[in-house]
Design an enzyme around this catalytic site. Structure first.
Site, PDB file in Angstrom:
ATOM      1  N   TYR A   1      61.380  21.740  42.880  1.00  0.00           N
ATOM      2  CA  TYR A   1      62.034  21.048  41.764  1.00  0.00           C
ATOM      3  C   TYR A   1      62.153  19.557  42.058  1.00  0.00           C
ATOM      4  CZ  TYR A   1      65.658  19.744  38.376  1.00  0.00           C
ATOM      5  OH  TYR A   1      66.372  19.134  37.371  1.00  0.00           O
TER       6      TYR A   1
ATOM      7  N   SER B   1      65.394  13.764  36.955  1.00  0.00           N
ATOM      8  CA  SER B   1      66.618  14.220  37.629  1.00  0.00           C
ATOM      9  C   SER B   1      66.946  13.273  38.765  1.00  0.00           C
ATOM     10  CB  SER B   1      66.412  15.639  38.183  1.00  0.00           C
ATOM     11  OG  SER B   1      67.492  16.022  39.007  1.00  0.00           O
TER      12      SER B   1
END
Length: 730
Positions: free
Chosen positions: A611, A598
């Site tokens: 995350y 990401s």
């Protein structure tokens, strides 16, 4: 009719008057063909022809003319439609006989056969573009309205046995005549024509080493005659079946299911790597009782060496299989590999010698000398092809060959075609031309691609993207139902057959659905075992599975979120890569792996500490795996940003929360899709390209990274974020 519909034991009687009687003559022919092809005991995939001579209006003269409708080249009886049939003027076909005689008189006998096929197009009715079969003259010359030419196992058993001529009279009581082997074509058709003319009361002809042809004045009775021929042969074979002494009795015992699976998961990647010395192959494993009875038998080595008999068989299976001299009760895995390597070397030497001994001046170049069928006592059969469809058909054809040998040995003694005759079929100019006409293979046609997270979002889009390029796609997901849905979509679009673990996975088609939890190594190992059983190997792995969990403001209470985030987003990729490593190394073939990280790995944000840091760790995992798996495997990653559409990371409640957080006007009564579109558009405006990021955008990057177009790229993270300048490398 010799048998009543309910008396058949060895074929299915499928004719329905209420359906057939409503069809026009051509559609009735198609119906008959489909019903014959529906039962594999009647004819094999792609094999056999059916025909009807029908009166049609000539589009030029308006006069009634006789037209031969016959299943064309490359069609399959089970699935054929009207467009799969050639249509030719019968009088023009008759006139071609003088052309053939002219070729023959000038010494062009063999070449003349091939040239005759080129002449068929001059006989086409209504400019029908369907290429005519080599068996067209056989259907044309038999002076009956309806003709079936089939390759049933029971009949080929008779046609391939030592006493084939004598048994034709014994089994069918004079209703079938006999002609010896002759390569299909004009001369063979003339021989059948002369045989019928000399025996006008016969119902058909047994073609030595080949199959049979029968006929009738009506479509239904032609169908029934076909069934009678097969049923009669099968009953005779059944009466003489050797029971426990079939193939000389059993020499070896089969491994149990668990032991066989353990052996295959280690053997298949090694075998695939050794076989794929020129091009990669896709495998099909066959372990049914009939196959095991053969490979475990006393006579299997002798019969396997003789090779297949029917031309339709060895065009797929090659002239013979590779029989590995393995003792499942006493030999270990290393011994199996040693014997396989020695057998493979000998097979290639034998095939090269066969080619050199039989080649003619105009023969095509020698094809890959590797076997397409491997037989292993105690284990079963592994067939290989350029794709799953071809390897499944190859397995089907060798299954047919086994049944032919069983029947022939029961009633007489099995015989195979002479090597030169077999070569002239395998390297026939017409077969070579057919191969050359085939479209180029898709870029990933010989690849097995595992997409983990294929149930939705980026994974689903990626599965569709690689399937579009011909890949065999394993749709893996924690949610099996979602994986099955994706695999079903691919199967509907690209071909038949979808496998699910535990339900005969080796028979799957272009896609298979499997469940996996990448945080648990045992489920990942089970996944790859099933992949090997389904396709024989592994080429690319794309991991799109990931997890995002919203955090509370009290960081001390987020420990479990860290555990889950790192377990899925980091450890999961490591477990997958380290498990696949063993397969890649056993194969010795180039592979590729793609992880999904990401842009959050490079951009600090509030509320996603677990995350973001897990994705940063995943970025470095990519680099570590690239080093560890080099030079055999390229490892890269794609880094998405704010992919809202179809993502399980953006469920409805998170979307609404984000819309509220950014003060974006919305109504909670709106559809989830509408709300997602608003959020996606908001995120798009923060990028340089001002466009929403979609799963398809990520899938395109994933495909690029496994396509081979970036073969010199490894250890890299490719951002697919629309131009999020905060994520630029610094």
């Amino acid at each position: 009719m010799p048998y009543q519909p309910d008396e058949y034991k060895h074929v299915k009687y499928l004719w329905e008057d209420e359906v057939a009687d409503k069809l026009d003559p051509v559609d009735n022919l198609v119906y008959r063909s489909n019903k014959l092809g529906e039962d594999q005991r009647i004819t094999n995939t792609g094999g056999g022809n059916t025909s009807a001579k029908l009166m049609e209006k000539d589009p030029l003269t308006g006069k009634d003319v006789e037209v031969l409708w016959v299943k064309g080249s490359g069609g399959d009886l089970r699935t054929s439609k009207k467009e799969n049939f050639s249509s030719l003027y019968q009088d023009k076909l008759n006139a071609l006989d003088s052309v053939y005689q002219d070729y023959s008189d000038k010494g062009y006998k063999s070449a003349g056969e091939d040239r005759m096929v080129g002449m068929f197009k001059h006989c086409n009715f209504c400019l029908n573009p369907r290429a005519s079969s080599i068996d067209t003259p056989l259907h044309s010359m038999i002076d009956e309205k309806h003709v079936d030419h089939l390759h049933p196992n029971a009949v080929i058993s008779v046609a391939s046995c030592k006493a084939q001529k004598e048994l034709t009279e014994v089994i069918w009581g004079g209703k079938l005549a006999y002609v010896p082997w002759m390569r299909p074509g004009w001369e063979a058709a003339e021989l059948c024509e002369d045989t019928y003319a000399a025996n006008p009361d016969i119902w058909g002809i047994l073609l030595g080493q080949h199959g049979h042809t029968n006929w009738s004045s009506e479509s239904k009775s032609c169908y029934e005659t076909s069934l009678w021929v097969i049923e009669t042969a099968a009953r005779y074979i059944e009466e003489h079946d050797k029971g426990e002494m079939t193939f000389g009795g059993q020499k070896y015992q089969s491994l149990d299911d668990a032991a066989r699976t353990d052996l295959l998961k280690d053997f298949l990647p090694v075998a695939r790597g050794l076989l794929s010395n020129k091009v990669k192959f896709i495998g099909t494993v066959q372990t049914d009782d009939a196959t095991l009875r053969f490979v475990n038998s006393v006579d299997a080595p002798r019969l396997a060496e003789l090779g297949t008999s029917c031309p339709d068989h060895f065009l797929r299976t090659k002239i013979k299989p590779l029989f590995v001299d393995f003792d499942p009760q006493n030999d270990d895995f290393d011994t199996l590999i040693t014997k396989f390597k020695a057998g493979l070397e000998k097979y290639r030497e034998d095939y090269t010698a066969y080619y050199e001994a039989c080649k003619r001046e105009d023969s095509p170049a020698m094809r890959d000398p590797s076997p397409t069928v491997v037989l292993i006592p105690g284990v079963g059969m592994i067939s290989w092809g350029k794709n799953k469809s071809e390897s499944r058909v190859t397995a089907e054809f060798y299954n047919c060959a086994i049944e032919v040998m069983r029947g022939a040995e029961a009633i007489s003694e099995y015989t195979a075609l002479p090597a030169q005759e077999a070569f002239d079929i395998e390297y026939w100019a017409l077969e070579e031309a057919k191969l050359q006409r085939m479209p180029a293979e898709a870029p990933l046609a010989r690849d097995v691609v595992v997409v983990i997270g294929a149930g939705d979002g980026i994974g689903k889009a990626t599965a569709h993207r690689v399937a579009k390029e011909g890949a065999h796609v394993v749709c893996a997901d924690l949610n099996l139902e979602n994986a099955q849905r994706t695999a079903g979509e691919l199967t509907d679009k690209y071909g038949q057959g979808i496998g699910v673990a535990g339900t005969g996975i080796s028979s799957c088609g272009p896609a298979v659905a499997l469940q996996v939890d990448i945080t648990k190594r045992e489920t990942v190992e089970a996944l790859f075992t099933q992949v090997l059983l389904a396709y024989g190997g592994l080429d690319k792995v794309i991991v799109t599975a990931g997890v995002f969990i919203a955090e509370g403001s009290d960081l001390a209470k987020n420990d479990s979120i860290f555990d889950i985030s790192f377990g899925v987003n980091v450890k999961g990729g490591y477990v997958v890569g380290s498990t696949a490593q063993k397969i890649w190394e056993a194969q010795g073939l180039k592979g590729a792996m793609v992880l999904t990280t990401s842009v959050n790995a490079a951009v600090s944000k509030k509320g996603s500490l677990a995350y973001d840091t897990s994705k940063a760790a995943a970025n470095h995992l990519v680099r570590e795996l690239a080093v560890t798996l080099s030079p055999l495997v390229n490892v890269n990653a794609l880094a998405p940003a704010t992919v809202v559409q179809g993502s399980n990371m953006f469920p409805r409640d998170r979307v609404i929360s984000s819309l509220t957080k950014y003060d974006i006007a919305h109504d909670e009564s709106e559809t989830t899709e509408s709300l997602r579109n608003k959020l996606a558009e908001f995120y798009a405006q923060r990028t340089l390209t001002k466009q929403p990021i979609t799963p398809d955008d990520q899938a395109e990057a994933a495909y690029l990274l496994v396509s081979g177009q970036l073969s010199k790229t490894t250890g890299q993270v490719i951002s697919v974020d629309g131009g999020l300048h905060e994520a630029f490398l610094r």
